[in-house]
Design an enzyme around this catalytic site. Structure first.
Site, PDB file in Angstrom:
ATOM      1  N   SER A  60       0.787  -1.239   0.000  1.00  0.00           N
ATOM      2  CA  SER A  60       0.000   0.000   0.000  1.00  0.00           C
ATOM      3  C   SER A  60       0.816   1.284   0.000  1.00  0.00           C
ATOM      4  O   SER A  60       0.233   2.370  -0.117  1.00  0.00           O
ATOM      5  CB  SER A  60      -0.964   0.007   1.187  1.00  0.00           C
ATOM      6  OG  SER A  60      -2.025  -0.888   0.963  1.00  0.00           O
ATOM      7  N   GLY A 304       2.883  -0.899   3.943  1.00  0.00           N
ATOM      8  CA  GLY A 304       2.340  -1.701   2.865  1.00  0.00           C
ATOM      9  C   GLY A 304       2.546  -3.184   3.119  1.00  0.00           C
ATOM     10  O   GLY A 304       3.502  -3.580   3.790  1.00  0.00           O
ATOM     11  N   GLY A 307       1.234 -10.007   0.008  1.00  0.00           N
ATOM     12  CA  GLY A 307       1.480 -11.437  -0.097  1.00  0.00           C
ATOM     13  C   GLY A 307       2.754 -11.916   0.554  1.00  0.00           C
ATOM     14  O   GLY A 307       3.461 -12.744  -0.024  1.00  0.00           O
ATOM     15  N   GLY A 308       3.074 -11.414   1.740  1.00  0.00           N
ATOM     16  CA  GLY A 308       4.278 -11.848   2.431  1.00  0.00           C
ATOM     17  C   GLY A 308       5.405 -10.839   2.422  1.00  0.00           C
ATOM     18  O   GLY A 308       6.424 -11.043   3.087  1.00  0.00           O
TER      19      GLY A 308
END
Length: 381
Positions: A60, A304, A307-308
Protein backbone atom coordinates in the site's frame (compact mmCIF):
# COMPACT_ATOMS: atom_id res chain seq x y z
CA UNK A 1 24.07 12.63 15.08
CA UNK A 2 26.22 11.04 12.32
CA UNK A 3 24.98 7.76 10.87
CA UNK A 4 27.14 4.95 12.27
CA UNK A 5 26.97 2.44 9.42
CA UNK A 6 28.67 -0.42 11.28
CA UNK A 7 26.43 -0.03 14.33
CA UNK A 8 23.22 0.06 12.33
CA UNK A 9 24.28 -2.88 10.16
CA UNK A 10 24.84 -4.90 13.33
CA UNK A 11 21.43 -3.93 14.74
CA UNK A 12 19.76 -4.51 11.36
CA UNK A 13 21.18 -8.04 11.10
CA UNK A 14 20.37 -8.92 14.71
CA UNK A 15 16.77 -7.70 14.68
CA UNK A 16 16.06 -9.26 11.28
CA UNK A 17 17.24 -12.64 12.57
CA UNK A 18 15.32 -12.27 15.84
CA UNK A 19 12.06 -11.66 13.99
CA UNK A 20 12.51 -14.42 11.38
CA UNK A 21 12.61 -12.01 8.44
CA UNK A 22 14.40 -13.75 5.53
CA UNK A 23 15.68 -10.56 3.93
CA UNK A 24 15.41 -6.80 4.19
CA UNK A 25 16.71 -3.54 2.76
CA UNK A 26 16.91 -0.21 4.58
CA UNK A 27 17.56 3.29 3.28
CA UNK A 28 17.95 6.33 5.53
CA UNK A 29 18.32 9.98 4.56
CA UNK A 30 19.83 12.06 7.37
CA UNK A 31 22.03 15.16 7.49
CA UNK A 32 21.82 15.46 3.71
CA UNK A 33 23.20 11.99 2.97
CA UNK A 34 21.62 8.71 1.88
CA UNK A 35 22.69 5.54 3.69
CA UNK A 36 21.76 2.04 2.51
CA UNK A 37 21.85 -1.33 4.29
CA UNK A 38 20.96 -4.87 3.22
CA UNK A 39 20.61 -8.08 5.21
CA UNK A 40 19.58 -11.69 4.66
CA UNK A 41 18.42 -13.43 1.51
CA UNK A 42 16.01 -12.67 -1.30
CA UNK A 43 14.83 -16.29 -1.44
CA UNK A 44 15.44 -18.92 1.24
CA UNK A 45 15.40 -21.62 -1.42
CA UNK A 46 18.24 -20.14 -3.46
CA UNK A 47 20.18 -18.31 -0.78
CA UNK A 48 20.75 -15.29 -3.02
CA UNK A 49 21.70 -12.36 -0.80
CA UNK A 50 19.74 -9.14 -0.49
CA UNK A 51 21.69 -6.16 -1.82
CA UNK A 52 20.89 -2.48 -1.50
CA UNK A 53 19.62 -2.42 -5.09
CA UNK A 54 17.22 -5.35 -4.60
CA UNK A 55 13.60 -4.83 -5.67
CA UNK A 56 10.68 -5.51 -3.32
CA UNK A 57 6.90 -5.16 -3.60
CA UNK A 58 5.52 -1.96 -2.09
CA UNK A 59 2.06 -3.03 -1.03
CA UNK A 60 0.00 0.00 0.00
CA UNK A 61 2.93 2.41 -0.09
CA UNK A 62 1.82 2.58 -3.75
CA UNK A 63 -1.13 4.68 -2.61
CA UNK A 64 1.13 7.67 -1.90
CA UNK A 65 2.44 7.51 -5.48
CA UNK A 66 -1.11 7.50 -6.84
CA UNK A 67 -2.10 10.35 -4.52
CA UNK A 68 0.85 12.35 -5.84
CA UNK A 69 -0.30 11.80 -9.44
CA UNK A 70 -3.77 13.00 -8.47
CA UNK A 71 -2.39 16.12 -6.79
CA UNK A 72 -0.34 16.86 -9.92
CA UNK A 73 -3.67 16.96 -11.76
CA UNK A 74 -4.98 19.34 -9.10
CA UNK A 75 -1.95 21.54 -9.81
CA UNK A 76 -2.75 21.41 -13.53
CA UNK A 77 -6.33 22.57 -12.92
CA UNK A 78 -7.76 19.26 -14.12
CA UNK A 79 -9.18 18.38 -10.69
CA UNK A 80 -10.14 19.87 -7.34
CA UNK A 81 -10.41 18.00 -4.08
CA UNK A 82 -14.17 18.60 -4.21
CA UNK A 83 -14.48 17.33 -7.79
CA UNK A 84 -17.04 14.56 -7.90
CA UNK A 85 -15.84 11.22 -9.24
CA UNK A 86 -18.96 11.03 -11.41
CA UNK A 87 -17.96 14.26 -13.15
CA UNK A 88 -14.76 12.60 -14.38
CA UNK A 89 -16.10 9.07 -14.82
CA UNK A 90 -19.61 9.33 -16.33
CA UNK A 91 -21.68 6.33 -15.34
CA UNK A 92 -19.63 5.67 -12.21
CA UNK A 93 -21.62 3.49 -9.83
CA UNK A 94 -21.39 1.82 -6.45
CA UNK A 95 -24.24 0.12 -4.58
CA UNK A 96 -25.29 3.35 -2.85
CA UNK A 97 -26.52 5.62 -5.64
CA UNK A 98 -26.19 8.77 -3.55
CA UNK A 99 -22.56 7.99 -2.75
CA UNK A 100 -21.90 7.31 -6.43
CA UNK A 101 -23.38 10.70 -7.30
CA UNK A 102 -21.61 12.74 -4.62
CA UNK A 103 -18.32 11.08 -3.62
CA UNK A 104 -15.35 13.36 -4.22
CA UNK A 105 -11.68 13.02 -5.06
CA UNK A 106 -10.78 14.30 -1.60
CA UNK A 107 -12.82 11.62 0.14
CA UNK A 108 -11.10 8.88 -1.85
CA UNK A 109 -7.65 10.31 -1.10
CA UNK A 110 -8.35 10.55 2.64
CA UNK A 111 -10.19 7.22 3.08
CA UNK A 112 -13.37 8.99 4.18
CA UNK A 113 -15.70 7.84 1.38
CA UNK A 114 -16.98 4.90 3.42
CA UNK A 115 -16.86 2.68 0.32
CA UNK A 116 -15.98 -0.95 1.13
CA UNK A 117 -12.23 -1.05 0.84
CA UNK A 118 -11.25 -4.63 0.09
CA UNK A 119 -12.92 -5.25 -3.26
CA UNK A 120 -10.34 -7.16 -5.31
CA UNK A 121 -10.94 -8.36 -8.84
CA UNK A 122 -8.57 -9.68 -11.48
CA UNK A 123 -9.63 -7.83 -14.62
CA UNK A 124 -6.74 -9.06 -16.74
CA UNK A 125 -3.35 -7.78 -17.82
CA UNK A 126 -4.56 -5.39 -20.50
CA UNK A 127 -4.38 -1.60 -20.37
CA UNK A 128 -8.16 -1.65 -19.81
CA UNK A 129 -7.83 -3.41 -16.43
CA UNK A 130 -8.70 -0.33 -14.35
CA UNK A 131 -11.60 0.67 -16.57
CA UNK A 132 -13.01 -2.83 -16.16
CA UNK A 133 -12.38 -2.74 -12.41
CA UNK A 134 -14.30 0.53 -12.02
CA UNK A 135 -17.18 -0.88 -14.06
CA UNK A 136 -17.30 -3.82 -11.65
CA UNK A 137 -17.65 -1.53 -8.62
CA UNK A 138 -21.39 -1.12 -9.22
CA UNK A 139 -22.23 -3.67 -6.52
CA UNK A 140 -19.66 -2.51 -3.95
CA UNK A 141 -21.39 -1.38 -0.76
CA UNK A 142 -20.53 0.93 2.11
CA UNK A 143 -18.59 0.13 5.26
CA UNK A 144 -20.02 3.34 6.72
CA UNK A 145 -21.55 6.63 5.53
CA UNK A 146 -19.13 9.15 3.98
CA UNK A 147 -17.17 11.38 6.38
CA UNK A 148 -18.04 9.19 9.39
CA UNK A 149 -14.58 7.79 10.17
CA UNK A 150 -11.43 6.77 8.36
CA UNK A 151 -12.44 3.57 6.60
CA UNK A 152 -9.32 2.37 4.80
CA UNK A 153 -10.25 1.98 1.15
CA UNK A 154 -8.04 0.34 -1.44
CA UNK A 155 -11.02 0.31 -3.81
CA UNK A 156 -10.99 4.10 -3.81
CA UNK A 157 -7.38 4.22 -4.91
CA UNK A 158 -8.09 1.93 -7.87
CA UNK A 159 -10.82 4.41 -8.83
CA UNK A 160 -8.30 7.26 -8.49
CA UNK A 161 -5.94 5.33 -10.75
CA UNK A 162 -8.64 5.21 -13.40
CA UNK A 163 -9.20 8.96 -13.01
CA UNK A 164 -5.47 9.48 -13.66
CA UNK A 165 -5.83 7.45 -16.85
CA UNK A 166 -8.83 9.38 -18.13
CA UNK A 167 -7.28 12.80 -17.52
CA UNK A 168 -3.76 11.99 -18.77
CA UNK A 169 -4.69 9.76 -21.70
CA UNK A 170 -2.13 7.24 -20.43
CA UNK A 171 -2.29 3.99 -18.54
CA UNK A 172 -1.69 4.43 -14.81
CA UNK A 173 1.61 2.60 -15.23
CA UNK A 174 2.83 4.95 -17.98
CA UNK A 175 1.64 8.05 -16.13
CA UNK A 176 3.55 6.96 -13.04
CA UNK A 177 6.70 6.38 -15.07
CA UNK A 178 6.54 9.63 -17.02
CA UNK A 179 5.31 11.93 -14.24
CA UNK A 180 7.18 10.56 -11.20
CA UNK A 181 9.77 7.87 -11.89
CA UNK A 182 11.54 9.73 -14.70
CA UNK A 183 11.67 13.27 -13.26
CA UNK A 184 12.75 11.91 -9.87
CA UNK A 185 15.39 9.60 -11.33
CA UNK A 186 13.77 6.49 -9.85
CA UNK A 187 15.51 4.10 -12.22
CA UNK A 188 14.73 0.98 -10.19
CA UNK A 189 11.02 1.60 -9.66
CA UNK A 190 8.43 -0.03 -11.90
CA UNK A 191 4.96 -1.58 -11.87
CA UNK A 192 5.00 -4.77 -13.93
CA UNK A 193 6.64 -8.14 -13.18
CA UNK A 194 8.39 -8.33 -16.54
CA UNK A 195 10.09 -5.01 -15.78
CA UNK A 196 11.32 -6.33 -12.44
CA UNK A 197 13.08 -9.29 -14.10
CA UNK A 198 15.97 -6.95 -14.98
CA UNK A 199 16.88 -6.66 -11.30
CA UNK A 200 17.53 -8.69 -8.15
CA UNK A 201 13.99 -9.34 -6.93
CA UNK A 202 12.81 -10.38 -3.48
CA UNK A 203 10.58 -13.44 -3.15
CA UNK A 204 7.70 -13.37 -0.67
CA UNK A 205 7.80 -15.83 2.23
CA UNK A 206 4.89 -17.21 4.26
CA UNK A 207 4.69 -19.21 7.47
CA UNK A 208 3.65 -19.39 11.10
CA UNK A 209 4.64 -16.51 13.35
CA UNK A 210 7.85 -17.17 15.22
CA UNK A 211 9.21 -19.62 12.64
CA UNK A 212 11.39 -19.16 9.58
CA UNK A 213 8.91 -18.74 6.70
CA UNK A 214 9.16 -20.57 3.39
CA UNK A 215 9.01 -19.10 -0.14
CA UNK A 216 5.47 -18.33 -1.29
CA UNK A 217 3.96 -20.52 -4.04
CA UNK A 218 3.93 -17.59 -6.49
CA UNK A 219 5.87 -14.33 -6.62
CA UNK A 220 3.05 -11.94 -7.53
CA UNK A 221 -0.31 -12.37 -5.83
CA UNK A 222 -1.96 -9.16 -7.02
CA UNK A 223 -3.78 -8.47 -10.29
CA UNK A 224 -2.64 -5.58 -12.46
CA UNK A 225 -5.73 -3.60 -11.41
CA UNK A 226 -4.25 -3.48 -7.89
CA UNK A 227 -1.44 -1.24 -9.10
CA UNK A 228 -2.74 2.14 -7.86
CA UNK A 229 -3.35 0.83 -4.36
CA UNK A 230 -0.84 -1.95 -3.95
CA UNK A 231 1.81 -2.66 -6.55
CA UNK A 232 4.78 -0.48 -7.19
CA UNK A 233 8.04 -2.44 -7.36
CA UNK A 234 10.76 -0.54 -5.55
CA UNK A 235 14.16 -0.34 -3.93
CA UNK A 236 14.49 1.19 -0.49
CA UNK A 237 16.64 4.02 -1.86
CA UNK A 238 14.09 4.89 -4.55
CA UNK A 239 11.34 5.10 -1.93
CA UNK A 240 13.46 7.53 0.08
CA UNK A 241 14.16 9.60 -3.05
CA UNK A 242 10.43 9.80 -3.71
CA UNK A 243 9.71 10.81 -0.10
CA UNK A 244 12.50 13.40 -0.18
CA UNK A 245 10.57 15.22 -2.89
CA UNK A 246 7.67 15.52 -0.45
CA UNK A 247 10.01 16.54 2.36
CA UNK A 248 11.27 19.31 0.06
CA UNK A 249 7.70 20.49 -0.69
CA UNK A 250 7.48 19.02 -4.18
CA UNK A 251 10.98 19.72 -5.52
CA UNK A 252 13.22 16.95 -6.87
CA UNK A 253 16.90 16.80 -5.85
CA UNK A 254 17.93 18.36 -9.18
CA UNK A 255 15.62 21.34 -8.58
CA UNK A 256 12.77 20.14 -10.81
CA UNK A 257 9.38 21.01 -9.37
CA UNK A 258 7.29 17.84 -9.47
CA UNK A 259 4.44 18.99 -7.23
CA UNK A 260 3.39 22.39 -5.95
CA UNK A 261 4.24 23.23 -2.35
CA UNK A 262 0.53 23.74 -1.69
CA UNK A 263 -0.37 20.26 -2.93
CA UNK A 264 2.50 18.67 -1.03
CA UNK A 265 1.17 20.34 2.13
CA UNK A 266 -2.40 19.20 1.47
CA UNK A 267 -1.26 15.60 1.21
CA UNK A 268 0.00 15.73 4.81
CA UNK A 269 -2.70 18.00 6.24
CA UNK A 270 -4.98 16.00 8.52
CA UNK A 271 -8.46 15.37 7.17
CA UNK A 272 -9.63 12.92 9.82
CA UNK A 273 -8.29 11.26 12.94
CA UNK A 274 -7.84 7.52 13.40
CA UNK A 275 -10.13 5.99 15.99
CA UNK A 276 -8.15 2.75 15.75
CA UNK A 277 -4.58 3.93 16.30
CA UNK A 278 -3.49 0.40 17.23
CA UNK A 279 -4.08 -1.22 13.84
CA UNK A 280 -2.77 1.67 11.75
CA UNK A 281 -0.11 2.97 14.14
CA UNK A 282 -1.25 6.38 12.80
CA UNK A 283 -3.06 9.26 14.45
CA UNK A 284 -4.78 10.55 11.33
CA UNK A 285 -4.83 10.76 7.55
CA UNK A 286 -4.22 13.48 5.02
CA UNK A 287 -4.84 13.44 1.28
CA UNK A 288 -2.54 10.47 0.78
CA UNK A 289 -0.19 10.32 3.77
CA UNK A 290 -0.76 8.57 7.09
CA UNK A 291 0.05 10.99 9.90
CA UNK A 292 1.88 10.32 13.17
CA UNK A 293 2.36 12.10 16.46
CA UNK A 294 5.35 10.70 18.31
CA UNK A 295 5.04 12.28 21.74
CA UNK A 296 4.59 15.71 20.17
CA UNK A 297 6.92 15.19 17.19
CA UNK A 298 4.89 15.15 13.95
CA UNK A 299 5.64 12.83 11.06
CA UNK A 300 4.07 11.15 8.07
CA UNK A 301 4.51 7.96 6.08
CA UNK A 302 2.78 4.79 4.96
CA UNK A 303 2.93 1.02 5.41
CA UNK A 304 2.34 -1.70 2.86
CA UNK A 305 1.76 -5.46 2.67
CA UNK A 306 1.70 -7.66 -0.41
CA UNK A 307 1.48 -11.44 -0.10
CA UNK A 308 4.28 -11.85 2.43
CA UNK A 309 6.24 -8.68 1.71
CA UNK A 310 5.97 -5.68 4.04
CA UNK A 311 7.15 -2.10 3.57
CA UNK A 312 7.44 0.85 5.95
CA UNK A 313 8.13 4.51 5.15
CA UNK A 314 8.53 7.29 7.71
CA UNK A 315 9.33 10.99 7.30
CA UNK A 316 10.26 13.26 10.22
CA UNK A 317 10.14 16.76 8.70
CA UNK A 318 11.44 18.57 11.77
CA UNK A 319 14.77 16.76 11.59
CA UNK A 320 14.85 16.10 7.85
CA UNK A 321 14.99 12.33 8.31
CA UNK A 322 13.46 9.83 5.87
CA UNK A 323 13.65 6.06 6.39
CA UNK A 324 12.30 3.17 4.31
CA UNK A 325 12.35 -0.51 5.29
CA UNK A 326 11.45 -3.29 2.84
CA UNK A 327 11.06 -6.93 3.94
CA UNK A 328 10.09 -10.25 2.39
CA UNK A 329 8.36 -12.08 5.24
CA UNK A 330 8.56 -13.04 8.89
CA UNK A 331 7.28 -10.99 11.82
CA UNK A 332 7.98 -7.83 9.87
CA UNK A 333 5.93 -5.38 11.94
CA UNK A 334 7.81 -6.28 15.13
CA UNK A 335 11.09 -6.00 13.22
CA UNK A 336 10.09 -2.56 11.95
CA UNK A 337 8.90 -1.39 15.36
CA UNK A 338 12.04 -2.45 17.19
CA UNK A 339 14.38 -1.10 14.51
CA UNK A 340 12.66 2.23 13.95
CA UNK A 341 12.22 2.87 17.67
CA UNK A 342 16.02 2.79 17.94
CA UNK A 343 16.73 4.42 14.58
CA UNK A 344 14.35 7.37 14.79
CA UNK A 345 15.05 7.80 18.46
CA UNK A 346 18.75 8.35 17.79
CA UNK A 347 18.59 10.17 14.45
CA UNK A 348 15.40 12.23 14.83
CA UNK A 349 14.71 12.46 18.55
CA UNK A 350 11.45 10.55 18.10
CA UNK A 351 9.93 8.40 20.82
CA UNK A 352 7.64 5.91 19.14
CA UNK A 353 4.82 4.49 21.28
CA UNK A 354 4.96 1.00 22.67
CA UNK A 355 3.28 -1.67 20.57
CA UNK A 356 -0.35 -2.25 21.54
CA UNK A 357 -0.59 -5.46 23.56
CA UNK A 358 -2.68 -7.02 26.34
CA UNK A 359 -1.76 -5.91 29.86
CA UNK A 360 0.62 -8.06 31.86
CA UNK A 361 -2.21 -8.85 34.27
CA UNK A 362 -5.47 -8.70 32.31
CA UNK A 363 -8.64 -8.40 34.33
CA UNK A 364 -11.40 -10.96 33.74
CA UNK A 365 -14.12 -9.90 31.33
CA UNK A 366 -17.39 -11.65 30.55
CA UNK A 367 -17.33 -11.98 26.77
CA UNK A 368 -20.64 -13.88 26.54
CA UNK A 369 -22.69 -10.75 25.72
CA UNK A 370 -20.30 -10.04 22.83
CA UNK A 371 -20.45 -13.48 21.25
CA UNK A 372 -22.01 -13.75 17.82
CA UNK A 373 -21.36 -13.34 14.12
CA UNK A 374 -19.87 -10.09 12.88
CA UNK A 375 -19.72 -9.05 9.27
CA UNK A 376 -18.57 -5.97 7.42
CA UNK A 377 -19.44 -4.96 3.87
CA UNK A 378 -16.98 -6.45 1.42
CA UNK A 379 -15.55 -8.93 3.91
CA UNK A 380 -16.27 -12.43 5.14
CA UNK A 381 -17.90 -13.04 8.54
Amino acid sequence: MPFDHAHWQERFDALRTEHHVPGAALAVFVDGDLHELASGVLHRGTGVAVTTDSVFQSGSVAKVYTATLVMQLVDAGELRLDTRVADVLPGFAVADAEVARTVTIGRLLSHTSGIAGDFTLDTGRGDDCLARFVDACADVGQDCPPDTVISYCSTGYAILGRIVEVLTGQSWDDALRDRLFTPLGLHQSMTLPEEALRFRVAMSHLGELGTDPEPAPVWDMLPRSAGPYGRVLITAADVVRFARMHLDDGVAPDGTRVLSAASAALMRQQVAGCLDTWSFMATGWGHGWALYDWDGVPGYGHDGASGGQFSYLRVVPGSGVVAALLTNGGVATSFFTDLFRELLGELAGVRMPEVFAPPAEPRPIDVAPLAGTYEREGGAP
